[in-house]
Design a protein around this motif. Structure first.
Motif, short mmCIF file in Angstrom:
data_model
loop_
_atom_site.label_atom_id
_atom_site.label_comp_id
_atom_site.label_asym_id
_atom_site.label_seq_id
_atom_site.Cartn_x
_atom_site.Cartn_y
_atom_site.Cartn_z
N ASP A 154 0.82 -1.22 0.00
CA ASP A 154 0.00 0.00 0.00
C ASP A 154 0.85 1.26 0.00
O ASP A 154 0.38 2.32 -0.43
CB ASP A 154 -0.92 0.01 1.22
CG ASP A 154 -1.97 -1.09 1.15
OD1 ASP A 154 -2.30 -1.51 0.02
OD2 ASP A 154 -2.44 -1.54 2.22
N PHE A 155 2.07 1.16 0.49
CA PHE A 155 2.98 2.31 0.56
C PHE A 155 4.08 2.18 -0.49
O PHE A 155 5.24 2.47 -0.23
CB PHE A 155 3.59 2.42 1.95
CG PHE A 155 2.59 2.73 3.03
CD1 PHE A 155 2.39 4.02 3.46
CD2 PHE A 155 1.84 1.71 3.61
CE1 PHE A 155 1.47 4.30 4.47
CE2 PHE A 155 0.93 1.96 4.62
CZ PHE A 155 0.74 3.27 5.05
N ALA A 156 3.70 1.75 -1.69
CA ALA A 156 4.69 1.53 -2.74
C ALA A 156 5.30 2.82 -3.27
O ALA A 156 6.40 2.80 -3.82
CB ALA A 156 4.06 0.74 -3.90
N SER A 157 4.62 3.94 -3.12
CA SER A 157 5.13 5.22 -3.60
C SER A 157 4.73 6.32 -2.63
O SER A 157 3.82 6.15 -1.81
CB SER A 157 4.58 5.52 -5.01
OG SER A 157 3.17 5.66 -4.97
N ILE A 158 5.39 7.45 -2.76
CA ILE A 158 5.09 8.59 -1.90
C ILE A 158 3.69 9.15 -2.18
O ILE A 158 2.95 9.47 -1.23
CB ILE A 158 6.17 9.67 -2.03
CG1 ILE A 158 7.50 9.15 -1.46
CG2 ILE A 158 5.77 10.96 -1.34
CD1 ILE A 158 8.65 10.12 -1.59
N PRO A 159 3.28 9.31 -3.45
CA PRO A 159 1.89 9.77 -3.68
C PRO A 159 0.85 8.85 -3.08
O PRO A 159 -0.19 9.31 -2.59
CB PRO A 159 1.80 9.82 -5.21
CG PRO A 159 3.20 10.04 -5.68
CD PRO A 159 4.05 9.28 -4.70
N ALA A 160 1.09 7.51 -3.11
CA ALA A 160 0.13 6.59 -2.49
C ALA A 160 0.10 6.77 -0.98
O ALA A 160 -0.95 6.66 -0.35
CB ALA A 160 0.50 5.15 -2.84
N ALA A 161 1.25 7.07 -0.38
CA ALA A 161 1.31 7.29 1.06
C ALA A 161 0.66 8.60 1.46
O ALA A 161 0.24 8.76 2.62
CB ALA A 161 2.76 7.26 1.54
N CYS A 162 0.57 9.56 0.52
CA CYS A 162 -0.08 10.84 0.84
C CYS A 162 -1.54 10.65 1.23
O CYS A 162 -2.06 11.37 2.08
CB CYS A 162 0.04 11.80 -0.34
SG CYS A 162 1.68 12.49 -0.60
N TRP A 163 -2.20 9.68 0.60
CA TRP A 163 -3.60 9.42 0.95
C TRP A 163 -3.72 8.95 2.39
O TRP A 163 -4.61 9.39 3.13
CB TRP A 163 -4.17 8.38 -0.01
CG TRP A 163 -5.51 7.84 0.40
CD1 TRP A 163 -5.80 6.59 0.84
CD2 TRP A 163 -6.74 8.56 0.42
NE1 TRP A 163 -7.13 6.46 1.13
CE2 TRP A 163 -7.74 7.67 0.89
CE3 TRP A 163 -7.11 9.87 0.12
CZ2 TRP A 163 -9.07 8.05 1.04
CZ3 TRP A 163 -8.43 10.24 0.27
CH2 TRP A 163 -9.40 9.34 0.72
N TRP A 164 -2.82 8.08 2.82
CA TRP A 164 -2.84 7.62 4.21
C TRP A 164 -2.55 8.77 5.16
O TRP A 164 -3.15 8.86 6.24
CB TRP A 164 -1.81 6.50 4.39
CG TRP A 164 -1.62 6.12 5.82
CD1 TRP A 164 -2.44 5.33 6.58
CD2 TRP A 164 -0.55 6.53 6.68
NE1 TRP A 164 -1.94 5.22 7.85
CE2 TRP A 164 -0.77 5.94 7.94
CE3 TRP A 164 0.58 7.32 6.49
CZ2 TRP A 164 0.09 6.14 9.02
CZ3 TRP A 164 1.43 7.52 7.55
CH2 TRP A 164 1.19 6.94 8.80
N VAL A 165 -1.64 9.64 4.78
CA VAL A 165 -1.28 10.77 5.66
C VAL A 165 -2.47 11.71 5.85
O VAL A 165 -2.78 12.12 6.97
CB VAL A 165 -0.07 11.52 5.07
CG1 VAL A 165 0.19 12.80 5.87
CG2 VAL A 165 1.16 10.64 5.09
N ILE A 166 -3.18 12.02 4.76
CA ILE A 166 -4.27 13.00 4.87
C ILE A 166 -5.43 12.44 5.67
O ILE A 166 -6.06 13.16 6.48
CB ILE A 166 -4.72 13.47 3.47
CG1 ILE A 166 -5.68 14.65 3.59
CG2 ILE A 166 -5.37 12.35 2.69
CD1 ILE A 166 -5.07 15.89 4.17
N ILE A 167 -5.75 11.15 5.52
CA ILE A 167 -6.85 10.59 6.31
C ILE A 167 -6.44 10.35 7.75
O ILE A 167 -7.30 10.29 8.65
CB ILE A 167 -7.38 9.28 5.68
CG1 ILE A 167 -6.29 8.21 5.67
CG2 ILE A 167 -7.92 9.53 4.28
CD1 ILE A 167 -6.78 6.87 5.17
#
Length: 234
Positions: A154-167
């Motif tokens: 799920d954390f394969a890239s920084i943009p994908a991790a941005c979704w987790w950070v914002i929620i």
């Protein structure tokens, strides 16, 4: 098995024809209202430039454009692009809701607050963007970059991790993605706490401005009502 065709208007609790009649009546009422207000206005240029009047125009125009496009295009399958444009224009009818701001002091207060607190809103967005850049890079490193064999996909890239950070910062927590390593979970806790602190700082100023704008508009409304009553009695 017998397959039956269903109209797009079915399943909404109201037949298609009554819905169209109600919509036509509402549009006719809004159109007559705008025309009358335009005729009786003293300054026509100022009337056109007002934001609420522009919103009224945006709420009414898509109906007439959609009717004309439906009349000219019909159900021709070769005009799919026109059909997409038609659906977009129909979605613009959401501007009807904004028309309530003309008669509802709560929406007026919200608009005035956003107008006066745009600097605080920009500061809030800057705080969120900076925190997203930091925590997304760290979470991607801890969950995927250190150990490729047991990495979290799920954390394969920084943009994908941005979704987790914002929620996580907004304490929503959908649960669709989450850290599985101990350092990642510690980082998640820090992310949640920092999000609460960062969001609370500018929201305090926005709250005080909202209260001030509400009392100001309420006082204006009361004074305007008293002036109308005095004018009517005289």
């Amino acid at each position: 098995m017998v397959m039956t065709w269903r109209s797009p208007d079915e399943g909404t609790g109201m037949p298609a024809k009554p819905k169209r009649i109600i919509e036509a009546i509402c549009i006719g009422w809004f159109t007559a209202e705008c025309i009358v207000r335009f005729i009786v206005s003293k300054n026509k240029c100022e009337f056109v430039k007002r934001p609420l009047n522009i919103i009224d125009l945006l709420a009414i125009t898509p109906y007439y454009i959609s009717v004309l496009m439906t009349v000219f295009t019909g159900e021709n399958s070769q005009l799919q692009r026109a059909g997409v444009t038609l659906r977009v224009l129909r979605m613009m009818r959401i501007f009807w809701v904004i028309k309530l701001a003309r008669h509802f002091i709560g929406l007026q207060t919200l608009g005035l607050t956003l107008k006066r607190c745009y600097r605080e809103m920009v500061m809030l967005l800057v705080f969120i963007c900076v925190a997203m850049a930091i925590f997304s890079a760290l979470s991607q490193l801890l969950e995927h970059g250190l150990d490729l064999e047991t990495s979290n996909k799920d954390f394969a890239s920084i943009p994908a991790a941005c979704w987790w950070v914002i929620i996580s910062m907004t304490t929503v927590g959908y649960g669709d993605m989450y850290p599985i390593t101990v350092p990642g979970r510690i980082l998640g806790g820090v992310c949640v706490v920092s999000g609460i602190v960062l969001l609370a700082l500018p929201i305090t100023f926005i709250y005080h401005s909202f209260v001030q704008c509400y009392h100001e508009l309420k006082f204006r409304s009361a004074r305007y009502s008293r002036s109308l009553s005095a004018e009517f009695l005289n």
